[in-house]
Design a protein around this motif. Structure first.
Motif, short mmCIF file in Angstrom:
data_model
loop_
_atom_site.label_atom_id
_atom_site.label_comp_id
_atom_site.label_asym_id
_atom_site.label_seq_id
_atom_site.Cartn_x
_atom_site.Cartn_y
_atom_site.Cartn_z
N VAL A 255 0.84 -1.20 0.00
CA VAL A 255 0.00 0.00 0.00
C VAL A 255 0.88 1.25 0.00
N ALA A 256 1.93 1.27 0.81
CA ALA A 256 2.82 2.44 0.87
C ALA A 256 3.47 2.70 -0.48
N ILE A 257 3.94 1.66 -1.14
CA ILE A 257 4.61 1.83 -2.43
C ILE A 257 3.62 2.30 -3.49
N LYS A 258 2.42 1.72 -3.51
CA LYS A 258 1.42 2.14 -4.50
C LYS A 258 0.91 3.55 -4.21
N GLU A 259 0.76 3.87 -2.94
CA GLU A 259 0.33 5.23 -2.57
C GLU A 259 1.38 6.24 -3.01
N GLY A 260 2.64 5.93 -2.75
CA GLY A 260 3.72 6.82 -3.16
C GLY A 260 3.76 7.00 -4.67
N ARG A 261 3.57 5.92 -5.40
CA ARG A 261 3.56 6.00 -6.87
C ARG A 261 2.42 6.91 -7.35
N PHE B 266 1.29 9.42 -5.90
CA PHE B 266 1.64 10.81 -5.60
C PHE B 266 2.95 11.21 -6.27
N GLY B 267 3.45 10.38 -7.17
CA GLY B 267 4.65 10.71 -7.93
C GLY B 267 5.95 10.48 -7.18
N LYS B 268 5.92 9.65 -6.17
CA LYS B 268 7.13 9.36 -5.39
C LYS B 268 7.66 7.98 -5.75
N GLY B 269 8.95 7.77 -5.56
CA GLY B 269 9.59 6.50 -5.89
C GLY B 269 9.45 5.46 -4.79
N GLY B 270 9.96 4.29 -5.06
CA GLY B 270 9.87 3.17 -4.13
C GLY B 270 10.65 3.38 -2.84
N VAL B 271 11.82 3.99 -2.93
CA VAL B 271 12.64 4.21 -1.73
C VAL B 271 11.94 5.20 -0.80
N PHE B 272 11.44 6.31 -1.36
CA PHE B 272 10.67 7.27 -0.57
C PHE B 272 9.49 6.58 0.08
N SER B 273 8.76 5.79 -0.71
CA SER B 273 7.55 5.14 -0.22
C SER B 273 7.86 4.16 0.91
N PHE B 274 8.91 3.36 0.74
CA PHE B 274 9.22 2.37 1.77
C PHE B 274 9.66 3.04 3.07
N PHE B 275 10.60 3.97 2.96
CA PHE B 275 11.14 4.56 4.17
C PHE B 275 10.22 5.60 4.79
N LEU B 276 9.59 6.44 3.97
CA LEU B 276 8.81 7.55 4.54
C LEU B 276 7.31 7.33 4.57
N LEU B 277 6.80 6.34 3.89
CA LEU B 277 5.37 6.06 4.00
C LEU B 277 5.11 4.78 4.79
N PHE B 278 6.07 3.86 4.80
CA PHE B 278 5.90 2.64 5.57
C PHE B 278 6.60 2.73 6.93
N LEU B 279 7.88 3.02 6.94
CA LEU B 279 8.63 3.04 8.20
C LEU B 279 8.39 4.31 9.03
N PHE B 280 8.33 5.46 8.39
CA PHE B 280 8.13 6.73 9.08
C PHE B 280 6.96 7.50 8.46
N PRO B 281 5.74 6.97 8.61
CA PRO B 281 4.60 7.59 7.93
C PRO B 281 4.29 9.01 8.39
N TYR B 282 4.67 9.37 9.61
CA TYR B 282 4.42 10.74 10.06
C TYR B 282 5.16 11.73 9.16
N ILE C 221 3.92 14.59 1.71
CA ILE C 221 2.91 14.48 0.65
C ILE C 221 1.77 15.47 0.88
N GLY C 222 1.29 15.56 2.13
CA GLY C 222 0.15 16.42 2.43
C GLY C 222 0.41 17.89 2.23
#
Length: 121
Positions: free
Chosen positions: A81-87, A89-105, A111-112
């Motif tokens: 979900v984090a990777i698809k959500e990032g995609r 919003f135009g973000k890559g996989g590394v951003f999505s994994f680290f900042l949407l999955f590990l550090f969602p705050y 993104i917001g």
């Protein structure tokens, strides 16, 4: 009064205050993410319903949110979900994994309130 008891009460009160502050900031952040994706921001505040719409923002059916209830599967699903959500919003996989999955705050704050625009891929 015992000084240890006062220290524990102060620490407890401080923890609660910081917890409330972080919750409010994250709630506002998620409201913005939901609004950017075209959903009413109030849905971000409703427990479990926010999972459903976060999964929809990721481009999947809302029924897939039931996978969050299955142990071990939920961790893998959250990464997807984090990777698809990032995609979306135009973000890559590394951003999505680290900042949407590990550090969602942090990731949802970027993104917001950042320049990312929602585009369903």
């Amino acid at each position: 009064m015992d000084s240890n008891l006062i220290s524990e009460q102060l620490l407890s009160t401080t923890s609660v205050v910081w917890g409330v502050i972080f919750y409010i900031v994250y709630a506002v952040t998620m409201w913005r993410v939901f609004s950017k994706a075209g959903y009413p921001g109030i849905l971000a505040l409703i427990p479990i319903v926010n999972w459903i719409f976060l999964v929809k923002i990721a481009g999947m059916t809302g029924w897939a949110a039931l996978l969050y209830l299955i142990p071990i599967v939920n961790v893998i699903f959250a990464i997807v979900v984090a990777i698809k959500e990032g995609r979306n919003f135009g973000k890559g996989g590394v951003f999505s994994f680290f900042l949407l999955f590990l550090f969602p705050y942090i990731g949802h704050l970027i993104i917001g309130f950042g320049s990312a625009e929602y585009r369903k891929v």
